[in-house]
Scaffold this active site. Structure first.
Site, PDB file in Angstrom:
ATOM      1  N   ASP A   1      -2.562   8.557  -2.805  1.00 50.09           N
ATOM      2  CA  ASP A   1      -3.171   9.873  -3.034  1.00 50.09           C
ATOM      3  C   ASP A   1      -2.112  10.911  -3.416  1.00 50.09           C
ATOM      4  OD1 ASP A   1      -5.791   9.093  -2.499  1.00 50.09           O
ATOM      5  OD2 ASP A   1      -5.551   9.397  -0.339  1.00 50.09           O
TER       6      ASP A   1
ATOM      7  N   LYS B   1      -9.779   5.199   6.180  1.00 48.80           N
ATOM      8  CA  LYS B   1      -8.357   5.151   5.800  1.00 48.80           C
ATOM      9  C   LYS B   1      -7.428   4.924   6.993  1.00 48.80           C
ATOM     10  CE  LYS B   1      -8.588   7.851   1.548  1.00 48.80           C
ATOM     11  NZ  LYS B   1      -8.130   9.050   0.831  1.00 48.80           N
TER      12      LYS B   1
END
Ligand code: ATR
Length: 274
Positions: free
Chosen positions: A102, A65
């Site tokens: 997220d 990420k």
């Protein structure tokens, strides 16, 4: 047809191809979405090759990420604050736009559960990437946050970084035992080892308890522990997973899929009948 993939390492366990296939069916969008094993050395090259071949977007999971964040040309505000990217989109001019869904996935799941009361006191366990990924949207949603972490300095650094967005502080276990919280969120990686952060019994028993990890029948190590301490309202992170996927799909295909039917189906598919 638009092409997408989720990149991670390991990746075989990913539920994202299943979730996006269901979104495609539900919205009538013809998409392809596959799982790709990222290579520790070659990840950036792999991703550039993937987009050069015409892919429209990618999801990024552990451990890439931060590298996807660094690779992108443009970033959303939540991505900038998370300093990590879980969703990439190739723009018309070829540049890569990075988002982090997220946090909105978590916030939308809390809203679905009726667990998003304004100004509620939220205790977050952990100060790693999972926590950093959700703090900005949680603060935007007006939550009053306390961060607990084994390594205190990491919690303090996060609280300082995010203080400009709302109410955020840190606490040690002695301070936690003197407080009460409306919602406790486990964002540590401890569950992967079958472990959990122990909390004062009365603190746990009085709160709604959310684990970002998920497991069949919601039997994560942390939720099992919370139930054993008297917690009644417990939820795992499967709804967050479907939520982050839904907002990635929206970024790519301009349609927000319905989360609930997909979540119900996945829950049923994972269920262990005892
Ligand atoms: P992630 O991206 O999943 O958040 P991470 O950045 O490595 O992964 O963060 C892991 C989190 O779990 C951290 O908050 C970590 O605490 P430390 O910062 O003190 O390392 C927490 N964690 C992992 N193992 C732990 C353990 N054995 N006891 C307590 N906390 C632990």
């Amino acid at each position: 047809m638009n092409h997408y993939a989720v990149w991670g390492n390991p990746i075989a366990q990913s539920k994202s191809p299943r979730i996006h296939a269901l979104f495609g069916q539900q919205t009538g969008k013809a998409i392809s979405y596959v799982a790709k094993l990222g290579d520790e050395q070659q990840f950036e090259n792999q991703l550039q090759q993937f987009f050069a071949e015409g892919a429209k977007g990618a999801n990024i999971t552990a451990p890439f990420k931060e590298r996807a964040f660094a690779l992108a040309d443009l970033h959303s505000e939540s991505c900038l604050q998370a300093e990590a990217c879980n969703t990439l989109k190739r723009l018309e001019d070829g540049r890569l736009y990075a988002d982090n869904t997220d946090g909105v996935g978590l916030v939308s799941d809390l809203a679905r559960l009726g667990w998003l009361t304004p100004k509620q006191r939220v205790l977050i366990l952990g100060a790693g990437g999972a926590t950093k990924g959700v703090l900005y949207p949680l603060l935007q949603a007006g939550q009053q946050i306390t961060v607990y972490n084994r390594t205190v300095e990491k919690a303090v650094a996060l609280a300082e970084k995010f203080a400009k967005f709302g109410s955020i502080q840190t606490a040690c276990m002695a301070e936690i035992s003197e407080q009460s919280f409306d919602l406790i969120i486990n964002a540590t990686s401890l569950g992967l080892q079958g472990k959990y952060v122990e909390l004062p019994q009365q603190v746990l028993a009085q709160a709604k308890v959310y684990d970002m990890q998920y497991a069949p029948n919601m039997r994560t190590p942390f939720l099992n522990y919370a139930r054993s301490q008297g917690a009644i309202m417990c939820q795992d992170g499967l709804g967050m997973l479907v939520g982050q996927a839904a907002y990635a799909f929206k970024l790519w295909e301009d349609t927000l899929p319905e989360i609930e039917p997909v979540l119900r189906l996945l829950t049923a598919e994972m269920e262990i009948v005892t």
